[in-house]
Enzyme design. Sequence first.
Site, mmCIF file in Angstrom:
data_model
loop_
_atom_site.group_PDB
_atom_site.id
_atom_site.type_symbol
_atom_site.label_atom_id
_atom_site.label_comp_id
_atom_site.label_asym_id
_atom_site.label_seq_id
_atom_site.Cartn_x
_atom_site.Cartn_y
_atom_site.Cartn_z
ATOM 1 C CE LYS A 40 -3.532 5.220 1.134
ATOM 2 N NZ LYS A 40 -2.296 4.444 0.910
ATOM 3 C CE1 TYR B 9 0.683 7.821 3.069
ATOM 4 C CE2 TYR B 9 1.115 5.676 2.114
ATOM 5 C CZ TYR B 9 0.299 6.513 2.851
ATOM 6 O OH TYR B 9 -0.867 6.038 3.366
ATOM 7 N N GLY C 225 2.447 4.982 17.198
ATOM 8 C CA GLY C 225 3.550 4.596 18.058
ATOM 9 C C GLY C 225 3.177 4.343 19.499
ATOM 10 C CG LEU D 63 -1.714 0.626 20.902
ATOM 11 C CD1 LEU D 63 -2.828 0.218 19.946
ATOM 12 C CD2 LEU D 63 -1.847 -0.100 22.239
ATOM 13 C CG ASP E 203 -1.885 1.150 1.201
ATOM 14 O OD1 ASP E 203 -2.983 0.986 0.640
ATOM 15 O OD2 ASP E 203 -1.547 2.230 1.719
ATOM 16 N N GLY F 38 -2.623 1.789 10.700
ATOM 17 C CA GLY F 38 -2.389 2.568 11.912
ATOM 18 C C GLY F 38 -2.643 1.788 13.183
ATOM 19 C CB VAL F 39 -2.563 -1.850 13.973
ATOM 20 C CG1 VAL F 39 -3.555 -2.224 12.884
ATOM 21 C CG2 VAL F 39 -1.140 -2.223 13.563
#
Length: 329
Positions: free
Chosen positions: A85, A59, A232, A234, A54, A227-228
């Site tokens: 995107k 980016y 940062g 987590l 992705d 974005g799990v």
Amino acid sequence: MDPTSTARLGRTELSVTRLGLGTAPLGGLFDRVGDEAAEATVRRAWDLGLRLYDTAPLYGYGLAERRLGAGLAGRPRADYVLATKVGRMLVPAGSAGESAGQDVYVEESGLEPVFDYSYDATLRSIDDSLSRLGVDRIDVAHIHDPDEHFAEALAGSYRALAELRSQGVIGAVSAGMNQSAMLTRFAREADFDCFLLAGRYTLLDTSGLADLLPVAAERRISVVAGGVYNSGLLADPRPGAMFDYAPAPAELVDRALAVRAVCQRHGVPLKAAAIQFPLGHPAVASVVIGARSVAEIEENVAMFTHPIPEQLWSELKSEKLLAEEVPTP
């Protein structure tokens, strides 16, 4: 979990690996990476069996797309799923009247982004991405962060992408956002195949469960979780850690520390629980995780494969760190 196992992407013919590589870090997010390290990261992701990649023009203002394409060069195009995107066109640096850039990218590309969700710009954006990536086909096209541009995105970008899908030029129409409410509107008002939901279905923020995920499951729209680690927090919960690209509030730091304490009692790294958690929901097809080095992508795969006992999820619920109705892996 097996990162190389696959899931069907919505009602399309595309199948994605349960773990994919996100490329924002390869564009120089927060720190320089360079071409060599970026391309080595992509090659290592390939060697580890990841087949979902992705990226986005935003980016690194083109750097991530170019570096991803170089890292995938020579790989059979039919063997992987490539997502990029639309919604931010890249123009020569200094020429934008109102830049849509973000100051988190530290490497120079000579380009800068401007918002444009029009029909014509969307078609040009796909062509530009194909050129930077060095490929002849995009599999998944996300409408990127149209938070203030819903009507334009629906009338312009969506219409263009739907036509490309009907012509077989792309395989799936999607939108990628850091919120679930507008994605839910898209799901109800148009024919989307999948969505990239960033940061809104994590161990700290399950808000996507209230609106998007039930609608997605009902309409057979796959969700890719991004974005799990919530920027940062987590990954390394501590005062000063980032949450959604800003310093985390103290109450969120405390919550992340409490989640980590439960994980430690079960011998599980917090990162492992965070990266595997979203796949407990049947609408989530894959988790996309960023990496800026070979070591980081190797760690991501190790976290994804780390065994997690069912008792860990049960304790998170008994400690009120997860709601009872939240599905877990």
